[in-house]
Design an enzyme around this catalytic site. Structure first.
Site, PDB file in Angstrom:
ATOM      1  N   ASP A 176       9.365   2.951  -0.955  1.00  0.00           N
ATOM      2  CA  ASP A 176       8.345   3.630  -0.160  1.00  0.00           C
ATOM      3  C   ASP A 176       8.660   3.339   1.317  1.00  0.00           C
ATOM      4  O   ASP A 176       8.271   2.302   1.841  1.00  0.00           O
ATOM      5  CB  ASP A 176       6.954   3.132  -0.548  1.00  0.00           C
ATOM      6  CG  ASP A 176       5.885   3.788   0.311  1.00  0.00           C
ATOM      7  OD1 ASP A 176       4.683   3.574   0.019  1.00  0.00           O
ATOM      8  OD2 ASP A 176       6.222   4.487   1.284  1.00  0.00           O
TER       9      ASP A 176
ATOM     10  N   TYR B 273       0.854  -1.184   0.000  1.00  0.00           N
ATOM     11  CA  TYR B 273       0.000   0.000   0.000  1.00  0.00           C
ATOM     12  C   TYR B 273       0.889   1.232   0.000  1.00  0.00           C
ATOM     13  O   TYR B 273       1.832   1.330   0.783  1.00  0.00           O
ATOM     14  CB  TYR B 273      -0.889   0.007   1.248  1.00  0.00           C
ATOM     15  CG  TYR B 273      -1.770   1.228   1.378  1.00  0.00           C
ATOM     16  CD1 TYR B 273      -1.531   2.183   2.369  1.00  0.00           C
ATOM     17  CD2 TYR B 273      -2.843   1.444   0.517  1.00  0.00           C
ATOM     18  CE1 TYR B 273      -2.338   3.300   2.508  1.00  0.00           C
ATOM     19  CE2 TYR B 273      -3.664   2.566   0.640  1.00  0.00           C
ATOM     20  CZ  TYR B 273      -3.408   3.487   1.633  1.00  0.00           C
ATOM     21  OH  TYR B 273      -4.215   4.597   1.759  1.00  0.00           O
TER      22      TYR B 273
ATOM     23  N   LYS C  49       5.124   9.840   8.202  1.00  0.00           N
ATOM     24  CA  LYS C  49       4.911   9.352   9.562  1.00  0.00           C
ATOM     25  C   LYS C  49       5.931   9.897  10.561  1.00  0.00           C
ATOM     26  O   LYS C  49       5.824  11.013  11.036  1.00  0.00           O
ATOM     27  CB  LYS C  49       4.866   7.819   9.559  1.00  0.00           C
ATOM     28  CG  LYS C  49       3.664   7.274   8.747  1.00  0.00           C
ATOM     29  CD  LYS C  49       3.646   5.769   8.702  1.00  0.00           C
ATOM     30  CE  LYS C  49       2.627   5.250   7.706  1.00  0.00           C
ATOM     31  NZ  LYS C  49       1.264   5.219   8.224  1.00  0.00           N
TER      32      LYS C  49
HETATM   33  P1  KE4 Z   1      -0.664   8.644   4.152  1.00  0.00           P
HETATM   34  O1  KE4 Z   1      -1.177   9.229   2.855  1.00  0.00           O
HETATM   35  O2  KE4 Z   1      -1.748   7.883   4.900  1.00  0.00           O
HETATM   36  O3  KE4 Z   1       0.076   9.640   5.021  1.00  0.00           O
HETATM   37  O4  KE4 Z   1       0.487   7.582   3.764  1.00  0.00           O
HETATM   38  C1  KE4 Z   1       0.148   6.553   2.843  1.00  0.00           C
HETATM   39  C2  KE4 Z   1       1.138   5.421   2.990  1.00  0.00           C
HETATM   40  C3  KE4 Z   1       2.149   5.301   2.045  1.00  0.00           C
HETATM   41  N1  KE4 Z   1       3.061   4.314   2.118  1.00  0.00           N
HETATM   42  C4  KE4 Z   1       3.019   3.408   3.126  1.00  0.00           C
HETATM   43  C5  KE4 Z   1       4.064   2.316   3.169  1.00  0.00           C
HETATM   44  C6  KE4 Z   1       2.008   3.483   4.121  1.00  0.00           C
HETATM   45  O5  KE4 Z   1       1.985   2.562   5.117  1.00  0.00           O
HETATM   46  C7  KE4 Z   1       1.057   4.503   4.055  1.00  0.00           C
HETATM   47  C8  KE4 Z   1      -0.074   4.639   5.056  1.00  0.00           C
HETATM   48  N2  KE4 Z   1      -0.141   3.634   6.064  1.00  0.00           N
HETATM   49  C9  KE4 Z   1      -1.450   3.374   6.624  1.00  0.00           C
HETATM   50  C10 KE4 Z   1      -1.337   2.253   7.668  1.00  0.00           C
HETATM   51  N3  KE4 Z   1      -0.801   1.051   7.142  1.00  0.00           N
HETATM   52  C11 KE4 Z   1      -2.080   4.587   7.208  1.00  0.00           C
HETATM   53  C12 KE4 Z   1      -3.307   4.342   8.060  1.00  0.00           C
HETATM   54  C13 KE4 Z   1      -4.559   4.801   7.402  1.00  0.00           C
HETATM   55  O6  KE4 Z   1      -4.697   4.633   6.176  1.00  0.00           O
HETATM   56  O7  KE4 Z   1      -5.411   5.320   8.139  1.00  0.00           O
END
Ligand code: KE4
Length: 435
Positions: free
Chosen positions: A245, A150, A273
């Site tokens: 990523d 993801y 994060k």
């Molecule tokens: P954001 O757009 O949510 O800040 O980041 C997206 C993203 C990109 N790459 C990786 C490897 C990620 O894990 C994420 C977002 N992680 C999720 C939890 N696995 C965020 C939680 C959520 O979607 O509420």
């Protein structure tokens, strides 16, 4: 440890009803809706150190950590003070400020693969920008992504995605034009031979391979030996860019990120994060040759009203300074390993099959008799059993991520008391899951 009675979360239930009147599903991010684990989502009133407290006053040892940012614990005094002091001088300027270079210098100093870094406001923006940059650099259009990884809700990457998309069983999203999805080539994580074949078939079309170096959105799936190195050599052979990523693994598994552990140098790195310490801060970066394509230096356009905001920069800088302390990651790794080992022991003594992994400040636990190597394996895990375990642990004051497709996060604030609370709850709950 007094149990938290799920019936007593009355204020959360009322708050959820109120939220559903104005927010889609009552949430601003789907995984928070507890769909995969059932019941009504618990609302957080406040958080401190390794704990979160719900609206009814119940305390939980937190293994979500805001999905990674809370690496020094919630409301760390140094981070809060930095945010307050920055905010008192103005929340955002829409103009240059010194705080941007201060955080940028920490990131460039930590990651040899990054000579220039651009701040954005979410991991999604970082990966979206990284893809556009790879297309600009190579003049190519296709992307290779791994099933179950993801990378945020970027249209072309919401194809066979993990995390919340997998949790809700909708890895392909409505609203993504077929033409967008067709630019994305899919392959199984950890299958280097399949990548080799796919890349040979699309020799000159692929702008980039994008990968989570540790797949943290289908549980916790580490790369098999040689996998990342093979991606690097394939990209070198084909003239494609390798995008790591590290939104989740960056400054989470080690100072800098997993590339500093595995020794593989990506062309573009995405971060998020931890580098914002809980504020909306993310970034993408790479060599000068690559980043010189980014506007205003080059023709690849990307912009953001709040990019590099002083308050976000202050939170990130304060957090990374705490992470840079001697022994920080060694201590964090010990905490994660202690929890992973404790979960394994507790599951084993209850006759339950559990696969665990840990790296730096993150670890995973999947209900499976065999190791999880890819998304097919992740889907085959016992997610129903995870849901039962999740709720039993919640009632014993431990907050796990509300999905079996997520990783767990430890902070430097997780002291012996918090860890023993978690392990004592696990000893009770694995047994209850089996019976
Ligand atoms: P954001 O757009 O949510 O800040 O980041 C997206 C993203 C990109 N790459 C990786 C490897 C990620 O894990 C994420 C977002 N992680 C999720 C939890 N696995 C965020 C939680 C959520 O979607 O509420």
């Amino acid at each position: 440890m007094p149990q938290v009675d799920s019936r007593s979360r009355l204020r959360s239930a009322a708050a959820f009803e109120r939220a559903t009147a104005v927010l889609p599903g009552g949430v601003n991010s789907p995984v928070r809706a507890f769909k995969a684990v059932g019941g009504s989502p618990v609302f957080v009133e406040r958080a401190a150190g390794p704990y979160v407290f719900d609206l009814d006053g119940a305390r939980y040892a937190d293994l979500v950590g805001s999905w990674g940012p809370a690496i020094v614990g919630h409301a760390h005094p140094a981070v809060v003070e930095a945010v307050v002091r920055a905010a008192e001088k103005g929340i955002s300027f829409g103009a240059c400020c010194e705080a941007e270079a201060e955080l940028g210098e920490l990131i460039v100093g930590a990651l040899p693969s990054i000579e220039l870094v651009r701040f954005v406001n979410s991991g999604t923006e970082a990966t979206m920008s990284a893809l556009r940059l790879a297309r600009a650099v190579t003049g190519r259009t296709k992307t290779v992504k791994f099933v179950g990884c993801y990378h945020g809700h970027v249209d072309s990457l919401l194809v066979a995605a993990g995390s919340g998309a997998a949790t809700l069983g909708t890895p392909d999203s409505a609203g993504v034009p077929k033409s967008f999805a067709e630019t994305t080539l899919l392959v199984a994580f950890n299958d280097a031979a399949a990548v080799d074949r796919l890349m040979s078939e699309h020799a000159t079309d692929v702008a980039a391979i994008v990968v989570e170096p540790i797949a943290g959105n289908m549980g916790f799936v580490p790369p098999v030996d040689g996998f990342l190195q093979k991606l690097r050599s394939i990209c070198d052979r084909q003239g494609s860019l390798l995008i790591f990523d590290e939104v989740m693994t960056g400054f989470r598994v080690a100072w800098g990120g997993y590339q500093n552990v595995c020794g593989v140098t990506p062309d573009i790195t995405c971060l998020g994060k931890v580098i914002g310490g809980g504020m909306p801060v993310a970034a993408y970066g790479g060599s000068r040759d690559v980043m010189n394509h980014v506007s205003p230096l080059g023709s690849m356009y990307q912009a953001g009203t709040l990019s590099g905001s002083p308050v976000g920069m202050a939170a990130g800088t304060a957090t990374l300074k705490l992470c840079s302390a001697d022994g920080f990651y060694e201590s964090l790794s010990q905490k994660s390993q202690r929890l992973a080992d404790g979960f394994s022991r507790a599951a084993g003594s209850a006759g339950d099959a559990l696969q665990t992994n840990a790296c730096g400040g993150m670890f995973g636990a999947s209900f499976s008799v065999s190791p999880v190597r890819n998304f097919e394996d992740a889907k085959a895990c016992d997610h129903k059993r995870f849901a039962i375990f999740f709720n039993l642990m919640l009632d014993r004051g431990v907050w796990l991520p509300p999905s079996g497709y997520e990783a767990m996060f430890v902070s430097s604030a997780h002291d012996d008391e918090a860890i023993e609370l978690i392990l004592e709850a696990a000893n009770h709950c694995f047994g209850e899951v089996v019976s």
